[in-house]
Design a protein around this motif. Sequence first.
Motif, PDB file in Angstrom:
ATOM      1  N   LEU A 186       9.996  13.507  -4.456  1.00 26.74           N
ATOM      2  CA  LEU A 186       9.170  12.407  -3.968  1.00 26.74           C
ATOM      3  C   LEU A 186       9.997  11.651  -2.945  1.00 26.74           C
ATOM      4  CD1 LEU A 186       7.781  10.988  -7.335  1.00 26.74           C
ATOM      5  CD2 LEU A 186       6.636  12.553  -5.749  1.00 26.74           C
ATOM      6  N   HIS A 187       9.452  11.482  -1.751  1.00 24.62           N
ATOM      7  CA  HIS A 187      10.169  10.770  -0.698  1.00 24.62           C
ATOM      8  C   HIS A 187       9.276   9.657  -0.172  1.00 24.62           C
ATOM      9  CE1 HIS A 187      11.738  10.101   3.415  1.00 24.62           C
ATOM     10  NE2 HIS A 187      12.866  10.155   2.760  1.00 24.62           N
ATOM     11  N   PHE A 188       9.740   8.411  -0.308  1.00 28.03           N
ATOM     12  CA  PHE A 188       8.975   7.250   0.133  1.00 28.03           C
ATOM     13  C   PHE A 188       9.597   6.681   1.401  1.00 28.03           C
ATOM     14  CE2 PHE A 188       8.332   7.597  -4.416  1.00 28.03           C
ATOM     15  CZ  PHE A 188       6.982   7.377  -4.562  1.00 28.03           C
ATOM     16  N   THR A 189       8.763   6.377   2.387  1.00 24.22           N
ATOM     17  CA  THR A 189       9.226   5.803   3.643  1.00 24.22           C
ATOM     18  C   THR A 189       8.437   4.540   3.927  1.00 24.22           C
ATOM     19  OG1 THR A 189       9.660   8.022   4.502  1.00 24.22           O
ATOM     20  CG2 THR A 189       9.586   6.225   6.111  1.00 24.22           C
ATOM     21  N   LYS A 190       9.145   3.435   4.085  1.00 18.71           N
ATOM     22  CA  LYS A 190       8.476   2.186   4.450  1.00 18.71           C
ATOM     23  C   LYS A 190       8.148   2.275   5.936  1.00 18.71           C
ATOM     24  CE  LYS A 190      10.859  -1.406   3.375  1.00 18.71           C
ATOM     25  NZ  LYS A 190      11.683  -2.614   3.326  1.00 18.71           N
ATOM     26  N   ILE A 191       6.859   2.335   6.253  1.00 16.99           N
ATOM     27  CA  ILE A 191       6.472   2.474   7.663  1.00 16.99           C
ATOM     28  C   ILE A 191       6.026   1.155   8.274  1.00 16.99           C
ATOM     29  CG2 ILE A 191       5.912   4.922   7.468  1.00 16.99           C
ATOM     30  CD1 ILE A 191       2.949   4.074   7.505  1.00 16.99           C
ATOM     31  N   LEU A 192       5.806   0.141   7.423  1.00 15.87           N
ATOM     32  CA  LEU A 192       5.473  -1.186   7.929  1.00 15.87           C
ATOM     33  C   LEU A 192       6.003  -2.208   6.939  1.00 15.87           C
ATOM     34  CD1 LEU A 192       3.950  -2.781  10.165  1.00 15.87           C
ATOM     35  CD2 LEU A 192       1.984  -2.795   8.635  1.00 15.87           C
ATOM     36  N   ILE A 245       0.869  -1.177   0.000  1.00 17.22           N
ATOM     37  CA  ILE A 245       0.000   0.000   0.000  1.00 17.22           C
ATOM     38  C   ILE A 245       0.904   1.225   0.000  1.00 17.22           C
ATOM     39  CG2 ILE A 245      -1.645   1.361   1.336  1.00 17.22           C
ATOM     40  CD1 ILE A 245      -2.656  -1.227   2.550  1.00 17.22           C
ATOM     41  N   VAL A 246       0.706   2.113  -0.968  1.00 16.10           N
ATOM     42  CA  VAL A 246       1.429   3.386  -1.019  1.00 16.10           C
ATOM     43  C   VAL A 246       0.385   4.483  -0.887  1.00 16.10           C
ATOM     44  CG1 VAL A 246       2.896   4.910  -2.404  1.00 16.10           C
ATOM     45  CG2 VAL A 246       3.213   2.423  -2.533  1.00 16.10           C
ATOM     46  N   ALA A 247       0.566   5.372   0.090  1.00 17.20           N
ATOM     47  CA  ALA A 247      -0.385   6.469   0.290  1.00 17.20           C
ATOM     48  C   ALA A 247       0.331   7.684   0.855  1.00 17.20           C
ATOM     49  CB  ALA A 247      -1.508   6.040   1.234  1.00 17.20           C
ATOM     50  N   GLU A 248      -0.264   8.841   0.614  1.00 15.66           N
ATOM     51  CA  GLU A 248       0.308  10.074   1.160  1.00 15.66           C
ATOM     52  C   GLU A 248       0.064  10.172   2.666  1.00 15.66           C
ATOM     53  OE1 GLU A 248       0.341  13.642  -1.902  1.00 15.66           O
ATOM     54  OE2 GLU A 248      -1.650  12.698  -1.827  1.00 15.66           O
ATOM     55  N   GLU A 249      -0.985   9.547   3.124  1.00 15.43           N
ATOM     56  CA  GLU A 249      -1.277   9.579   4.557  1.00 15.43           C
ATOM     57  C   GLU A 249      -1.825   8.229   4.985  1.00 15.43           C
ATOM     58  OE1 GLU A 249      -4.146  11.929   7.726  1.00 15.43           O
ATOM     59  OE2 GLU A 249      -4.014  12.665   5.685  1.00 15.43           O
ATOM     60  N   ILE A 250      -1.220   7.671   6.003  1.00 20.55           N
ATOM     61  CA  ILE A 250      -1.704   6.423   6.582  1.00 20.55           C
ATOM     62  C   ILE A 250      -2.084   6.762   8.017  1.00 20.55           C
ATOM     63  CG2 ILE A 250      -1.165   4.023   7.154  1.00 20.55           C
ATOM     64  CD1 ILE A 250       0.794   4.074   4.749  1.00 20.55           C
ATOM     65  N   THR A 251      -3.377   6.948   8.223  1.00 18.24           N
ATOM     66  CA  THR A 251      -3.870   7.405   9.517  1.00 18.24           C
ATOM     67  C   THR A 251      -3.630   6.338  10.583  1.00 18.24           C
ATOM     68  OG1 THR A 251      -6.063   6.516   9.090  1.00 18.24           O
ATOM     69  CG2 THR A 251      -5.669   8.814   8.422  1.00 18.24           C
ATOM     70  N   ASN A 252      -3.638   6.762  11.845  1.00 14.62           N
ATOM     71  CA  ASN A 252      -3.438   5.816  12.952  1.00 14.62           C
ATOM     72  C   ASN A 252      -4.455   4.698  12.908  1.00 14.62           C
ATOM     73  OD1 ASN A 252      -1.235   7.111  14.005  1.00 14.62           O
ATOM     74  ND2 ASN A 252      -2.401   8.277  15.508  1.00 14.62           N
ATOM     75  N   ARG A 253      -5.702   5.046  12.624  1.00 13.52           N
ATOM     76  CA  ARG A 253      -6.766   4.039  12.584  1.00 13.52           C
ATOM     77  C   ARG A 253      -6.426   2.942  11.586  1.00 13.52           C
ATOM     78  NH1 ARG A 253     -12.764   4.741  10.166  1.00 13.52           N
ATOM     79  NH2 ARG A 253     -13.562   2.721  10.813  1.00 13.52           N
ATOM     80  N   PHE A 254      -6.047   3.332  10.382  1.00 14.05           N
ATOM     81  CA  PHE A 254      -5.776   2.335   9.352  1.00 14.05           C
ATOM     82  C   PHE A 254      -4.394   1.718   9.499  1.00 14.05           C
ATOM     83  CE2 PHE A 254      -9.303   4.639   7.282  1.00 14.05           C
ATOM     84  CZ  PHE A 254     -10.207   3.599   7.399  1.00 14.05           C
ATOM     85  N   PHE A 255      -3.459   2.437  10.122  1.00 14.71           N
ATOM     86  CA  PHE A 255      -2.169   1.819  10.410  1.00 14.71           C
ATOM     87  C   PHE A 255      -2.377   0.629  11.335  1.00 14.71           C
ATOM     88  CE2 PHE A 255       1.586   1.039  12.929  1.00 14.71           C
ATOM     89  CZ  PHE A 255       2.557   0.896  11.936  1.00 14.71           C
ATOM     90  N   ASN A 256      -3.224   0.783  12.348  1.00 11.53           N
ATOM     91  CA  ASN A 256      -3.500  -0.323  13.271  1.00 11.53           C
ATOM     92  C   ASN A 256      -4.131  -1.509  12.547  1.00 11.53           C
ATOM     93  OD1 ASN A 256      -2.463   1.104  15.417  1.00 11.53           O
ATOM     94  ND2 ASN A 256      -4.441   1.885  16.072  1.00 11.53           N
ATOM     95  N   VAL A 257      -5.053  -1.235  11.626  1.00  6.02           N
ATOM     96  CA  VAL A 257      -5.691  -2.309  10.854  1.00  6.02           C
ATOM     97  C   VAL A 257      -4.652  -3.009   9.985  1.00  6.02           C
ATOM     98  CG1 VAL A 257      -7.345  -2.782   8.996  1.00  6.02           C
ATOM     99  CG2 VAL A 257      -7.970  -1.250  10.873  1.00  6.02           C
ATOM    100  N   ILE A 258      -3.818  -2.222   9.300  1.00  2.85           N
ATOM    101  CA  ILE A 258      -2.782  -2.796   8.431  1.00  2.85           C
ATOM    102  C   ILE A 258      -1.802  -3.624   9.266  1.00  2.85           C
ATOM    103  CG2 ILE A 258      -0.844  -2.236   6.903  1.00  2.85           C
ATOM    104  CD1 ILE A 258      -2.481   0.310   6.098  1.00  2.85           C
ATOM    105  N   TRP A 259      -1.445  -3.105  10.438  1.00  3.00           N
ATOM    106  CA  TRP A 259      -0.508  -3.814  11.315  1.00  3.00           C
ATOM    107  C   TRP A 259      -1.089  -5.168  11.724  1.00  3.00           C
ATOM    108  CZ3 TRP A 259      -0.518  -5.553  16.378  1.00  3.00           C
ATOM    109  CH2 TRP A 259       0.725  -5.894  16.905  1.00  3.00           C
TER     110      TRP A 259
END
Length: 178
Positions: free
Chosen positions: A146-152, A108-122
């Motif tokens: 363009l800066h990409f950061t792998k957050i999970l 999943i690549v997105a400009e914003e990964i909200t806390n709510r959906f980060f928890n679901v993805i996790w």
Amino acid sequence: MGLPMGTEFKPYKKIKLRDAGRDERWLQSQIAENPSILGLGELTLFRKELKQASGGRLDMLLADPETETMYEVEIMLGATDPSHIIRTIEYWDVESRHYPSREHRAVIVAEEITNRFFNVIWLLNRSLPLIAVKLDVLEIGGDFVLHFTKILDIYEAPEVGDEQPGSSSSRQAWEQYS
């Protein structure tokens, strides 16, 4: 070791990709030209805008030529939402059935990964190989980056027997270890 003479720091401003006059199709083209910008390794473009039997279109299917691992990449401008997460998993499932001899990663690549959906993805990440990548668009002196950061990253369960015999995970053991 300092910066070379004449080098200066430049202020930046974080913006949305649409505010830079670009859209998702443009972003797909940038990634297709150089998939390594996602930070997932030296990947190659396998397919783009891949029509799925379910009626949707997978944004891109990337591959690692060395390991033959496939990356099902779903891109969304703005914030993640439930349909984005479901599509990502659905496309991962379809492609893993289509190429069963290969390993697959849902991305999943997105400009914003909200806390709510980060928890679901996790939580989902514990059951399937799901990677979340955050896109930041930075304006620096009239140019855009363009800066990409792998957050999970994919979850790898600890191997059985990794703990030391007699080790404890109590607060007292942790304080002694520290």
